[in-house]
Design a protein around this motif. Sequence first.
Motif, mmCIF file in Angstrom:
data_model
loop_
_atom_site.group_PDB
_atom_site.id
_atom_site.type_symbol
_atom_site.label_atom_id
_atom_site.label_comp_id
_atom_site.label_asym_id
_atom_site.label_seq_id
_atom_site.Cartn_x
_atom_site.Cartn_y
_atom_site.Cartn_z
ATOM 1 N N SER A 66 0.801 -1.233 0.000
ATOM 2 C CA SER A 66 0.000 0.000 0.000
ATOM 3 C C SER A 66 0.829 1.277 0.000
ATOM 4 C CB SER A 66 -0.947 0.018 1.187
ATOM 5 O OG SER A 66 -0.230 0.184 2.389
ATOM 6 N N LEU A 67 2.069 1.234 0.447
ATOM 7 C CA LEU A 67 2.953 2.402 0.451
ATOM 8 C C LEU A 67 2.384 3.567 1.253
ATOM 9 C CD1 LEU A 67 3.786 2.390 -3.366
ATOM 10 C CD2 LEU A 67 5.164 1.387 -1.540
ATOM 11 N N GLY A 68 1.399 3.302 2.096
ATOM 12 C CA GLY A 68 0.777 4.359 2.883
ATOM 13 C C GLY A 68 -0.184 5.222 2.097
ATOM 14 N N ILE A 123 3.233 1.777 -11.652
ATOM 15 C CA ILE A 123 3.628 0.371 -11.669
ATOM 16 C C ILE A 123 4.559 0.190 -12.857
ATOM 17 C CG2 ILE A 123 2.840 -2.013 -11.867
ATOM 18 C CD1 ILE A 123 0.115 -1.057 -10.770
ATOM 19 N N LEU A 124 5.711 -0.407 -12.603
ATOM 20 C CA LEU A 124 6.704 -0.630 -13.646
ATOM 21 C C LEU A 124 6.491 -2.026 -14.222
ATOM 22 C CD1 LEU A 124 9.154 0.862 -14.897
ATOM 23 C CD2 LEU A 124 10.576 -0.415 -13.300
ATOM 24 N N ASN A 125 6.102 -2.118 -15.515
ATOM 25 C CA ASN A 125 5.852 -3.435 -16.099
ATOM 26 C C ASN A 125 7.161 -4.099 -16.515
ATOM 27 O OD1 ASN A 125 6.553 -2.434 -18.637
ATOM 28 N ND2 ASN A 125 4.478 -2.429 -19.440
ATOM 29 N N ASP A 126 7.071 -5.322 -17.050
ATOM 30 C CA ASP A 126 8.292 -6.067 -17.360
ATOM 31 C C ASP A 126 9.034 -5.548 -18.592
ATOM 32 O OD1 ASP A 126 6.529 -7.048 -19.231
ATOM 33 O OD2 ASP A 126 6.561 -9.111 -18.491
ATOM 34 N N GLN A 127 8.468 -4.570 -19.303
ATOM 35 C CA GLN A 127 9.192 -3.901 -20.394
ATOM 36 C C GLN A 127 9.829 -2.591 -19.938
ATOM 37 O OE1 GLN A 127 5.688 -4.785 -21.307
ATOM 38 N NE2 GLN A 127 6.496 -6.782 -21.896
ATOM 39 N N GLY A 128 9.686 -2.279 -18.646
ATOM 40 C CA GLY A 128 10.262 -1.055 -18.105
ATOM 41 C C GLY A 128 9.392 0.173 -18.296
ATOM 42 N N LYS A 129 8.139 -0.017 -18.693
ATOM 43 C CA LYS A 129 7.221 1.108 -18.898
ATOM 44 C C LYS A 129 6.443 1.374 -17.619
ATOM 45 C CE LYS A 129 3.257 2.531 -21.630
ATOM 46 N NZ LYS A 129 2.180 2.074 -22.500
ATOM 47 N N GLU A 130 6.324 2.652 -17.244
ATOM 48 C CA GLU A 130 5.534 3.031 -16.074
ATOM 49 C C GLU A 130 4.066 3.136 -16.454
ATOM 50 O OE1 GLU A 130 6.571 6.460 -13.812
ATOM 51 O OE2 GLU A 130 8.527 5.661 -13.271
ATOM 52 N N ILE A 131 3.230 2.479 -15.668
ATOM 53 C CA ILE A 131 1.788 2.524 -15.882
ATOM 54 C C ILE A 131 1.164 3.189 -14.663
ATOM 55 C CG2 ILE A 131 -0.292 1.141 -16.202
ATOM 56 C CD1 ILE A 131 1.662 -1.027 -17.388
ATOM 57 N N GLN A 132 0.420 4.262 -14.878
ATOM 58 C CA GLN A 132 -0.238 4.950 -13.775
ATOM 59 C C GLN A 132 -1.438 4.131 -13.313
ATOM 60 O OE1 GLN A 132 0.967 7.900 -12.404
ATOM 61 N NE2 GLN A 132 2.665 7.367 -13.740
ATOM 62 N N ALA A 133 -1.654 4.101 -12.002
ATOM 63 C CA ALA A 133 -2.776 3.369 -11.433
ATOM 64 C C ALA A 133 -3.329 4.152 -10.249
ATOM 65 C CB ALA A 133 -2.336 1.978 -10.993
ATOM 66 N N GLU A 134 -4.578 3.857 -9.905
ATOM 67 C CA GLU A 134 -5.245 4.514 -8.782
ATOM 68 C C GLU A 134 -5.574 3.481 -7.719
ATOM 69 O OE1 GLU A 134 -9.491 6.760 -7.937
ATOM 70 O OE2 GLU A 134 -8.612 6.868 -9.935
ATOM 71 N N VAL A 135 -5.413 3.872 -6.455
ATOM 72 C CA VAL A 135 -5.812 3.000 -5.356
ATOM 73 C C VAL A 135 -7.339 3.034 -5.284
ATOM 74 C CG1 VAL A 135 -5.691 2.565 -2.872
ATOM 75 C CG2 VAL A 135 -3.688 3.465 -4.067
ATOM 76 N N PRO A 148 4.106 8.127 -7.788
ATOM 77 C CA PRO A 148 4.700 8.811 -8.944
ATOM 78 C C PRO A 148 5.553 9.995 -8.511
ATOM 79 C CG PRO A 148 2.293 9.008 -8.963
ATOM 80 C CD PRO A 148 2.662 8.192 -7.776
ATOM 81 N N ARG A 149 6.635 10.213 -9.194
ATOM 82 C CA ARG A 149 7.558 11.299 -8.834
ATOM 83 C C ARG A 149 6.876 12.662 -8.921
ATOM 84 N NH1 ARG A 149 12.132 9.194 -7.429
ATOM 85 N NH2 ARG A 149 12.867 7.322 -8.454
ATOM 86 N N SER A 150 5.908 12.814 -9.798
ATOM 87 C CA SER A 150 5.211 14.102 -9.899
ATOM 88 C C SER A 150 4.446 14.421 -8.620
ATOM 89 C CB SER A 150 4.255 14.095 -11.091
ATOM 90 O OG SER A 150 3.292 13.072 -10.939
ATOM 91 N N ALA A 151 4.056 13.387 -7.864
ATOM 92 C CA ALA A 151 3.354 13.621 -6.598
ATOM 93 C C ALA A 151 4.320 14.052 -5.509
ATOM 94 C CB ALA A 151 2.619 12.358 -6.159
ATOM 95 N N ILE A 152 5.591 13.722 -5.664
ATOM 96 C CA ILE A 152 6.595 14.053 -4.655
ATOM 97 C C ILE A 152 7.137 15.464 -4.867
ATOM 98 C CG2 ILE A 152 8.899 13.455 -3.807
ATOM 99 C CD1 ILE A 152 8.181 10.545 -4.412
ATOM 100 N N MET A 153 7.244 15.914 -6.093
ATOM 101 C CA MET A 153 7.860 17.200 -6.392
ATOM 102 C C MET A 153 7.190 18.386 -5.697
ATOM 103 S SD MET A 153 10.538 16.511 -7.850
ATOM 104 C CE MET A 153 11.072 18.175 -8.163
ATOM 105 N N PRO A 154 5.859 18.527 -5.666
ATOM 106 C CA PRO A 154 5.280 19.687 -4.967
ATOM 107 C C PRO A 154 5.669 19.718 -3.491
ATOM 108 C CG PRO A 154 3.636 18.641 -6.349
ATOM 109 C CD PRO A 154 4.855 17.747 -6.349
ATOM 110 N N MET A 155 5.791 18.550 -2.867
ATOM 111 C CA MET A 155 6.185 18.504 -1.472
ATOM 112 C C MET A 155 7.618 19.017 -1.315
ATOM 113 S SD MET A 155 6.211 15.260 1.115
ATOM 114 C CE MET A 155 7.420 14.374 0.174
ATOM 115 N N LEU A 156 8.499 18.638 -2.238
ATOM 116 C CA LEU A 156 9.888 19.096 -2.167
ATOM 117 C C LEU A 156 9.964 20.594 -2.375
ATOM 118 C CD1 LEU A 156 11.760 16.330 -4.145
ATOM 119 C CD2 LEU A 156 11.698 16.662 -1.672
#
Length: 106
Positions: A42-44, A53-65, A93-101
Amino acid sequence: MRFDLLEKIEFEKYEKAVDQCVLMHPEGRISQVIGLIAEGDSLGLGIGSLCSILNDQGKEIQAEVVGFKKEKALFMPYGDIRGISLGSRCSEPRSAIMPMLISWTT
């Protein structure tokens, strides 16, 4: 009096200390995929939060809890779920972390 104290603080050394910090990026794993739902750490995160989510081809797939099952989160991917498998990495996602930084540094 309070402003005199602020003038005595050497903020440059604190800025250098912050610049040298290594940022932690919480990461989990997908433990099960059933239909279109991926279950993983859950990552909190809460309902409606986004993750990558990083798939087995190295592509990031956005997902919602979209829910929880015991201590795991249930993710609904927004895109093609091909390549998401047991052990796929999931993270905020890194975009969610940037505003906090930005708010911490300004």
